[in-house]
Design an enzyme around this catalytic site. Structure first.
Site, mmCIF file in Angstrom:
data_model
loop_
_atom_site.group_PDB
_atom_site.id
_atom_site.type_symbol
_atom_site.label_atom_id
_atom_site.label_comp_id
_atom_site.label_asym_id
_atom_site.label_seq_id
_atom_site.Cartn_x
_atom_site.Cartn_y
_atom_site.Cartn_z
ATOM 1 N N HIS A 1 0.842 -1.212 0.000
ATOM 2 C CA HIS A 1 0.000 0.000 0.000
ATOM 3 C C HIS A 1 0.872 1.255 0.000
ATOM 4 O O HIS A 1 1.223 1.784 1.049
ATOM 5 C CB HIS A 1 -0.924 -0.005 1.227
ATOM 6 C CG HIS A 1 -2.029 0.997 1.138
ATOM 7 N ND1 HIS A 1 -3.309 0.740 1.561
ATOM 8 C CD2 HIS A 1 -2.046 2.266 0.670
ATOM 9 C CE1 HIS A 1 -4.064 1.811 1.356
ATOM 10 N NE2 HIS A 1 -3.312 2.755 0.824
ATOM 11 N N HIS B 1 1.636 5.108 -2.128
ATOM 12 C CA HIS B 1 1.245 6.122 -3.112
ATOM 13 C C HIS B 1 2.524 6.694 -3.714
ATOM 14 O O HIS B 1 3.236 7.450 -3.059
ATOM 15 C CB HIS B 1 0.406 7.215 -2.449
ATOM 16 C CG HIS B 1 -0.866 6.691 -1.854
ATOM 17 N ND1 HIS B 1 -2.020 6.537 -2.595
ATOM 18 C CD2 HIS B 1 -1.155 6.230 -0.618
ATOM 19 C CE1 HIS B 1 -2.972 6.023 -1.826
ATOM 20 N NE2 HIS B 1 -2.470 5.827 -0.621
ATOM 21 N N LEU B 2 2.821 6.300 -4.950
ATOM 22 C CA LEU B 2 4.051 6.777 -5.604
ATOM 23 C C LEU B 2 3.860 8.133 -6.267
ATOM 24 O O LEU B 2 4.823 8.769 -6.684
ATOM 25 C CB LEU B 2 4.553 5.753 -6.632
ATOM 26 C CG LEU B 2 5.203 4.486 -6.075
ATOM 27 C CD1 LEU B 2 5.632 3.553 -7.214
ATOM 28 C CD2 LEU B 2 6.400 4.799 -5.189
ATOM 29 N N HIS C 1 -10.817 0.778 0.692
ATOM 30 C CA HIS C 1 -10.632 1.875 1.647
ATOM 31 C C HIS C 1 -11.983 1.997 2.340
ATOM 32 O O HIS C 1 -12.910 2.603 1.797
ATOM 33 C CB HIS C 1 -10.233 3.146 0.884
ATOM 34 C CG HIS C 1 -10.269 4.394 1.692
ATOM 35 N ND1 HIS C 1 -9.141 5.122 1.975
ATOM 36 C CD2 HIS C 1 -11.294 5.057 2.284
ATOM 37 C CE1 HIS C 1 -9.474 6.184 2.708
ATOM 38 N NE2 HIS C 1 -10.769 6.169 2.893
ATOM 39 N N ASN D 1 -5.969 9.464 6.961
ATOM 40 C CA ASN D 1 -7.275 8.854 6.784
ATOM 41 C C ASN D 1 -7.104 7.376 6.436
ATOM 42 O O ASN D 1 -6.520 7.079 5.405
ATOM 43 C CB ASN D 1 -8.037 9.570 5.660
ATOM 44 C CG ASN D 1 -9.479 9.112 5.576
ATOM 45 O OD1 ASN D 1 -9.967 8.442 6.483
ATOM 46 N ND2 ASN D 1 -10.153 9.445 4.481
ATOM 47 N N ASP E 1 0.757 2.564 3.744
ATOM 48 C CA ASP E 1 -0.050 3.680 3.232
ATOM 49 C C ASP E 1 0.842 4.919 3.047
ATOM 50 O O ASP E 1 0.437 6.052 3.339
ATOM 51 C CB ASP E 1 -1.233 3.986 4.157
ATOM 52 C CG ASP E 1 -2.252 4.924 3.517
ATOM 53 O OD1 ASP E 1 -2.138 5.198 2.306
ATOM 54 O OD2 ASP E 1 -3.161 5.379 4.233
ATOM 55 N N PHE F 1 -4.562 14.639 4.008
ATOM 56 C CA PHE F 1 -4.388 13.438 4.827
ATOM 57 C C PHE F 1 -3.147 12.666 4.399
ATOM 58 O O PHE F 1 -2.854 12.579 3.204
ATOM 59 C CB PHE F 1 -5.599 12.512 4.657
ATOM 60 C CG PHE F 1 -6.886 13.037 5.211
ATOM 61 C CD1 PHE F 1 -7.137 12.998 6.573
ATOM 62 C CD2 PHE F 1 -7.867 13.556 4.367
ATOM 63 C CE1 PHE F 1 -8.348 13.468 7.094
ATOM 64 C CE2 PHE F 1 -9.077 14.023 4.870
ATOM 65 C CZ PHE F 1 -9.316 13.980 6.242
HETATM 66 ZN ZN LIG Z 1 -6.942 4.599 1.925
#
Ligand SMILES: [Zn+2]
Length: 427
Positions: free
Chosen positions: A61, A63-64, A182, A281, A308, A326
């Site tokens: 998980h 985010h690139l 999510h 979040n 995350d 977030f």
């Molecule tokens: Zn999420």
């Protein structure tokens, strides 16, 4: 290139291996594995002094941010951050611009990942469930899968529409893939910035109640029971959601979940600092929820630790709490927090830690398992469980430094990784 790792302790929970050994790696393949291998000519030698050699860790998980938000992170900086943190692979979430909702974005990300940092870190894109992640029309899931997506999620947003979720589960099931949710019932969280409770009331902050997560997980499990498809809860954060997953597993349903290091380490007390790096979040929850995360990890309800990793630029976080985005970066503190909070406290064994960072996510994503044996491709994370260090966000390899853990003293760190014929040493 020849690399000789001396005096390692090879732990591979898949086949019950726990043995002291040297490992000789030639052009990315494990050529020899036994004690006392002599170093020949042109061999790069590293004495591991009993450090642990584990199957390569994967963060499912991340985010690139590329394409679309390269001021926060790029595939190059994000994968370097991953290697520095001890990961040989990451899965990247589809909330990019454009979203990962068509084959060409999947292909572009995979191509780029092979070109940066000598292809050290494997990148597995996660395809969107709905087009542009808008929650309206399903994305072309078969096409995404054929291009190399390993799962589906609208992460950042939930799949709210029950009909869409049902169909997505059915299609994913045909592809033997899972939907990563999510879990947030959005009608309960509008405008919310932190966990609902005593602290949100005393600070006068708009709340995000834990029942928003529980309700969505409960609905999804009802759908899973009906259509019998694989379902994974992203960043579980409430005691109620952990209990729902526990009872789903007891019924034999194909439900799995992950927890982030911040959700097993921090509580909403941290928000009293008004540090925007405590805004994420799902939000930081209560002490009871943190204890439930630890119990879920211990008893196997929680299968995976995932970060995350959510980079934001300095300027974006340098605003009032209400307006800050977030998320926090996670790749470079995950292993340290996991050893400090879980292993050194007796909640998890080192074998269980390896399962949650390597074995289980690969099973959930149907990725080939890693074998540490002669003749196999080398994909390993090397761990120093007793290394004491202080987190300095300024030294992060990530393009962003938004972490609430700056200054934290941790025990346990990755020494380095080897993957795709490349060695990266972070200690
Ligand atoms: Zn999420």
């Amino acid at each position: 290139m020849k690399i000789l790792l001396k005096h390692g302790r090879v732990i591979d929970p898949t086949n019950g291996t726990d043995t002291e050994s040297d490992v000789l790696i030639v052009d990315g393949i494990i050529e020899k594995m036994k004690p006392n291998i002599a170093a020949g000519k042109d061999v790069q030698v590293h004495d591991l002094n009993g450090m642990i050699i584990a199957p390569g860790f994967i963060d499912m998980h991340v985010h690139l941010r590329e394409p679309g938000f390269e001021h926060k992170e790029t595939i190059e900086t994000g994968t370097l951050s991953a290697a520095h943190g001890g990961f040989t692979a990451v899965c990247c979430m589809p909330n990019t611009n454009p979203a990962i909702d068509n084959a060409s974005v999947v292909r572009d990300i995979r191509t780029k990942a092979k070109q940066v940092n000598s292809g050290l870190v494997d990148v597995f894109p996660i395809g969107a469930v709905t087009k542009a992640r808008e929650g309206k029309e399903l994305a072309p899931m078969l096409e995404l899968a054929e291009a190399g997506a390993v799962a589906f999620s609208d992460d950042g947003a939930p799949v709210s529409d029950s009909e869409n979720m049902r169909r997505a589960l059915e299609y994913a099931s045909m592809l033997d893939m899972c939907i990563i949710q999510h879990a947030e019932e959005s009608s309960l969280t509008k405008g919310g910035v932190m966990n609902e409770g005593f602290i949100s009331t005393s600070l006068g902050m708009a709340p995000i109640p834990s029942i928003a997560e529980d309700i969505m997980v409960a609905r999804d499990i009802t759908l899973v029971e009906y259509v019998q498809a694989r379902y994974h809860v992203a960043h579980v954060s409430t005691a109620g959601a952990v209990e729902l997953v526990r009872s789903a597993k007891a019924k034999g349903l194909p439900v799995t979940c992950e927890v982030t290091p911040h959700h097993f380490t921090l509580t909403d007390e941290a928000v009293r600092s008004f540090d925007t790096n405590t805004k994420m979040n799902p939000p930081l929850r209560t002490r009871d929820d943190v204890e439930a995360m630890k119990e879920g990890l211990r008893d196997g309800t929680i299968d995976v630790i995932a970060t995350d990793h959510a980079p934001h630029s300095y300027d974006e976080k340098q605003v009032e709490f209400l307006y800050a985005p977030f998320g926090i970066v996670g790749l470079e503190t995950a292993i340290g927090l996991a050893f400090t909070e879980l292993v050194h406290t007796g909640i998890l064994s080192v074998e269980q830690l390896i399962e949650k960072f390597s074995i289980n996510p690969r099973k959930i994503l149907r990725l080939p398992s890693i074998k540490i044996a002669e003749g196999e491709k080398t994909n390993i994370t090397i761990l120093n469980p007793n290394y004491e260090w202080t987190v300095k966000t300024a030294n992060f390899k990530s393009k962003s430094k938004n972490s609430p853990f700056d200054g934290y003293k941790l025990k346990g760190k990755a020494w380095g990784v080897v993957n795709n014929g490349v060695i990266y040493i972070s200690l």
